[in-house]
Scaffold this motif. Structure first.
Motif, short mmCIF file in Angstrom:
data_model
loop_
_atom_site.label_atom_id
_atom_site.label_comp_id
_atom_site.label_asym_id
_atom_site.label_seq_id
_atom_site.Cartn_x
_atom_site.Cartn_y
_atom_site.Cartn_z
N ASN A 25 -19.45 -44.29 46.22
CA ASN A 25 -20.05 -44.08 44.91
C ASN A 25 -19.79 -42.67 44.39
O ASN A 25 -19.71 -42.46 43.18
N PRO B 144 -16.12 -42.24 42.51
CA PRO B 144 -16.08 -42.65 41.10
C PRO B 144 -16.90 -41.73 40.18
O PRO B 144 -16.52 -41.53 39.02
N ILE C 171 -14.60 -38.97 39.35
CA ILE C 171 -13.55 -39.40 38.43
C ILE C 171 -14.09 -39.50 37.01
O ILE C 171 -13.45 -39.04 36.05
N ILE C 172 -15.28 -40.08 36.85
CA ILE C 172 -15.88 -40.20 35.52
C ILE C 172 -16.16 -38.81 34.95
O ILE C 172 -15.89 -38.55 33.76
N LEU D 223 -24.63 -45.17 37.76
CA LEU D 223 -24.04 -45.03 39.09
C LEU D 223 -24.70 -43.90 39.87
O LEU D 223 -24.89 -44.01 41.08
N THR E 279 -26.59 -44.48 43.31
CA THR E 279 -26.20 -43.72 44.49
C THR E 279 -27.42 -43.07 45.14
O THR E 279 -27.58 -43.09 46.37
#
Length: 119
Positions: free
Chosen positions: A17, A20, A23-24, A58, A62
């Motif tokens: 988690n 990503p 990355i976001i 997210l 997480t």
């Protein structure tokens, strides 16, 4: 087990988690610095909404997953990887205690060298 919520093993479990999320965050910063589609209030709002809303959900997921993983490790027995369904296996705590006892015993029983081994 450890009293911390996010110890090393929990962070390792949550890496799927955390990556990503990074990355976001990279794309949010990238689009803020280099606006790919120009600046139109509606387009920009949709663009950032499609990045920030999943990022927030997210991040919450997480955090809750980390609490659940750490809580489960404190409540139930933890086994070595692949050993949870094997009969008569030691828990991770029993395994660590046995290793500590073996290390302590090996330190206490240091063999003395004979005269022939010293030479």
């Amino acid at each position: 087990m450890a009293n911390e919520i996010f110890d090393r093993d929990t962070i390792l479990d949550l890496t799927v988690n955390i990556i990503p999320l990074g990355i976001i965050a990279f794309f949010v910063v990238g689009f803020a610095v280099f606006p790919a589609f120009g600046f139109d209030p509606l387009t920009t709002a949709v663009q950032y909404g499609l990045l920030i809303v999943p990022f927030v959900f997210l991040a919450i997921l997480t955090y809750l997953s980390g609490k659940a993983i750490a809580g489960d490790e404190q409540r139930s027995a933890v086994y070595l990887q692949g050993q949870a369904t094997v009969e008569d296996t030691k828990t991770l705590e029993e395994y660590e205690e046995a290793a500590e006892r073996a290390a302590a015993e090996s330190d206490d029983e240091t063999p003395e060298l004979t005269e022939s081994e010293k030479a």
